[in-house]
Design a protein around this motif. Structure first.
Motif, PDB file in Angstrom:
ATOM      1  N   HIS A 367       0.848  -1.191   0.000  1.00 11.58           N
ATOM      2  CA  HIS A 367       0.000   0.000   0.000  1.00 11.58           C
ATOM      3  C   HIS A 367       0.886   1.245   0.000  1.00 11.58           C
ATOM      4  N   VAL A 368       0.863   1.987  -1.102  1.00 10.71           N
ATOM      5  CA  VAL A 368       1.707   3.180  -1.232  1.00 10.71           C
ATOM      6  C   VAL A 368       0.922   4.462  -0.995  1.00 10.71           C
ATOM      7  N   ARG A 369      -0.366   4.330  -0.683  1.00 15.27           N
ATOM      8  CA  ARG A 369      -1.222   5.468  -0.374  1.00 15.27           C
ATOM      9  C   ARG A 369      -2.035   5.136   0.876  1.00 15.27           C
ATOM     10  N   PRO A 370      -2.536   6.163   1.578  1.00 17.97           N
ATOM     11  CA  PRO A 370      -3.308   5.901   2.807  1.00 17.97           C
ATOM     12  C   PRO A 370      -4.565   5.084   2.563  1.00 17.97           C
ATOM     13  N   ALA A 371      -5.250   5.329   1.452  1.00 20.14           N
ATOM     14  CA  ALA A 371      -6.507   4.623   1.166  1.00 20.14           C
ATOM     15  C   ALA A 371      -6.303   3.631   0.026  1.00 20.14           C
ATOM     16  N   TYR A 393       0.628   0.999   4.461  1.00 18.58           N
ATOM     17  CA  TYR A 393       1.174   2.332   4.209  1.00 18.58           C
ATOM     18  C   TYR A 393       1.728   2.892   5.510  1.00 18.58           C
ATOM     19  N   ASP A 394       2.895   3.506   5.461  1.00 14.82           N
ATOM     20  CA  ASP A 394       3.530   4.035   6.668  1.00 14.82           C
ATOM     21  C   ASP A 394       4.149   5.392   6.369  1.00 14.82           C
ATOM     22  N   THR A 395       3.690   6.410   7.070  1.00 19.89           N
ATOM     23  CA  THR A 395       4.192   7.766   6.841  1.00 19.89           C
ATOM     24  C   THR A 395       5.666   7.894   7.207  1.00 19.89           C
ATOM     25  N   PRO A 406      17.106   1.822   6.801  1.00 18.08           N
ATOM     26  CA  PRO A 406      15.846   1.111   6.571  1.00 18.08           C
ATOM     27  C   PRO A 406      14.963   1.098   7.811  1.00 18.08           C
ATOM     28  N   LEU A 407      13.664   1.161   7.601  1.00 18.23           N
ATOM     29  CA  LEU A 407      12.722   1.277   8.710  1.00 18.23           C
ATOM     30  C   LEU A 407      12.769   0.055   9.619  1.00 18.23           C
ATOM     31  N   VAL A 408      13.053  -1.137   9.068  1.00 15.65           N
ATOM     32  CA  VAL A 408      13.147  -2.326   9.923  1.00 15.65           C
ATOM     33  C   VAL A 408      14.313  -2.230  10.890  1.00 15.65           C
ATOM     34  N   VAL A 409      15.292  -1.365  10.574  1.00 18.23           N
ATOM     35  CA  VAL A 409      16.442  -1.162  11.461  1.00 18.23           C
ATOM     36  C   VAL A 409      16.133  -0.083  12.489  1.00 18.23           C
TER      37      VAL A 409
END
Length: 429
Positions: A367-371, A393-395, A406-409
């Motif tokens: 998901h690349v958009r909020p909706a 999706y994650d802001t 990277p976000l997982v880090v």
């Protein structure tokens, strides 16, 4: 999405551009004054500024220069938006410190594509027509010291040397020429290399984001991981990691169909914060790509040295075909819009025609958009197969790219990171 500051004295255009951006999920602050724009930028520190050139008082170029001189705003990516479209205007915008240039009138697609490209590239890169990206001539630096927190500037690493480099954060054994020679593998390509290929069928699916985060997740678990970016048009993996590789796979283009195992380790660049060893793409787009046999030779050598190899495959070209045939798992990344469903269905049929076992294929809804446009259940029915993972999706993903971590880090407990962890377990199973 991102918080964007829009500065333009044309109130009609101001509202139109704001509407275009808010429709795709961005938060937009507006002002018609360059002076007020500087104040808002220093106070709010937006993720990006879009600035008109022709304004009363301070011109757009003046605003850009002042933002670059002010420590609190120096590292905000900037797009210049103007009715002037001559080459000299673009040159002046980039010389002032802008990251990209757009001519009026601008369509919603042009605007959102350029905004997304600049946000992904970061402040130290320029994005040109066609979304071609290149490093800025000089990294953006504040005009004076600043004691307040600012986004971390990307480091410019040196190529991985042939002698043992510094250990990675996980204290894994460094990769050098001697080890590659000792572990050289010859003969037919193994049926099951420790190789994962992540492919997006068009731009904007987030396939690079998933490839980078999967690689970082496995590296954080103590594995020795190589991430290979086989894009021929300035790969984005190095942008996600804030690396500027001096060596890249483009230096293999004239090497025939077999890589030199002594030279391959020198083409790798280590991302110190995650431990990933990156085989980067050429910084200048190329019309050439590696042959399937060369790619398989490269992957054979990498797989003899690393515990896990992740391929970021941006499109189905000769290099990607070589990777797909050798992969233990193929991760197909799609979005939730109708064209993506149709394209993914056709691609899965194409994989079958390549005699790739469909049990090795994992379809991931990102998901690349909020909706969401289409629910996951509907997509599964259309594809006639289950989804292996659904990535929310994650802001915070935009900030992770800006930091080069990277976000997982940086935050393993976010829903995005949890979904990537689940995907990794699905691949392993």
């Amino acid at each position: 999405m991102a918080r964007i500051l829009l500065i333009d004295d044309d109130l009609n255009l101001l509202q139109m551009v704001k509407l275009m951006l808010t429709r795709v999920g961005h938060e937009v602050d507006t002002t018609s004054s360059g002076e007020e724009g500087l104040t808002i930028a220093a106070r709010q520190r937006p993720d990006m500024a879009i600035i008109d050139v022709m304004m009363p008082g301070l011109s757009g170029y003046d605003v850009v220069r002042k933002m670059r001189q002010e420590p609190r705003t120096a590292r905000i990516p900037i797009i210049i938006l103007t009715a002037r479209s001559q080459p000299m205007d673009k040159h002046m915008a980039l010389e002032a410190g802008a990251n990209a240039f757009l001519s009026k009138p601008v369509t919603a697609q042009e605007l959102t594509e350029r905004v997304d490209a600049v946000l992904e590239a970061g402040v130290d890169y320029r994005v040109h027509t066609g979304l071609l990206t290149e490093p800025a001539s000089q990294p953006v630096q504040p005009g004076s010291p600043d004691t307040s927190p600012t986004p971390e500037a990307p480091a410019v690493p040196s190529p991985v040397p042939s002698s043992p480099p510094a250990e990675t954060p996980s204290d894994r054994k460094p990769i050098g020429v001697a080890e590659a020679q000792q572990r050289k593998v010859t003969g037919p390509l193994p049926a099951s290399l420790p190789l994962i290929t992540v492919i997006g069928l068009r731009g904007g699916t987030g396939s690079t984001t998933l490839a980078v985060n999967l690689a970082a997740l496995w590296a954080g678990a103590g594995r020795r991981v190589c991430l290979a970016d086989f894009s021929a048009v300035s790969g984005h993996a190095q942008l996600h990691l804030h690396l500027t590789p001096q060596q890249h796979w483009g230096q293999l283009l004239n090497a025939g169909d077999a890589p030199d195992p002594r030279a391959l380790p020198r083409l790798l660049t280590v991302h110190q914060k995650s431990g990933i060893a990156l085989l980067g793409a050429p910084p200048i787009p190329t019309h050439s790509t590696l042959s399937a046999r060369m790619v398989q030779g490269v992957l054979r050598e990498l797989s003899s040295t690393f515990d896990q190899v992740v391929v970021d495959a941006p499109t189905l070209d000769t290099a990607t075909r070589g990777a797909l045939l050798a992969s233990r798992a193929v991760v197909v990344v799609m979005t939730d819009d109708p064209p993506a469903v149709q394209t993914t269905a056709q691609f899965l049929a194409g994989l079958q025609s390549m005699n790739i076992e469909m049990g090795r294929v994992r379809v991931v809804l990102n998901h690349v958009r909020p909706a969401a446009d289409i629910p996951a259940e509907t997509i599964q029915k259309a594809l006639r197969r289950p989804l292996s993972a659904e990535i929310p999706y994650d802001t915070e993903q935009t900030n992770a790219i800006r930091r080069g971590v990277p976000l997982v880090v940086s935050d393993a407990n976010r829903p995005f990171s949890k979904a990537v962890q689940q995907l990794a377990r699905t691949i392993a199973g």
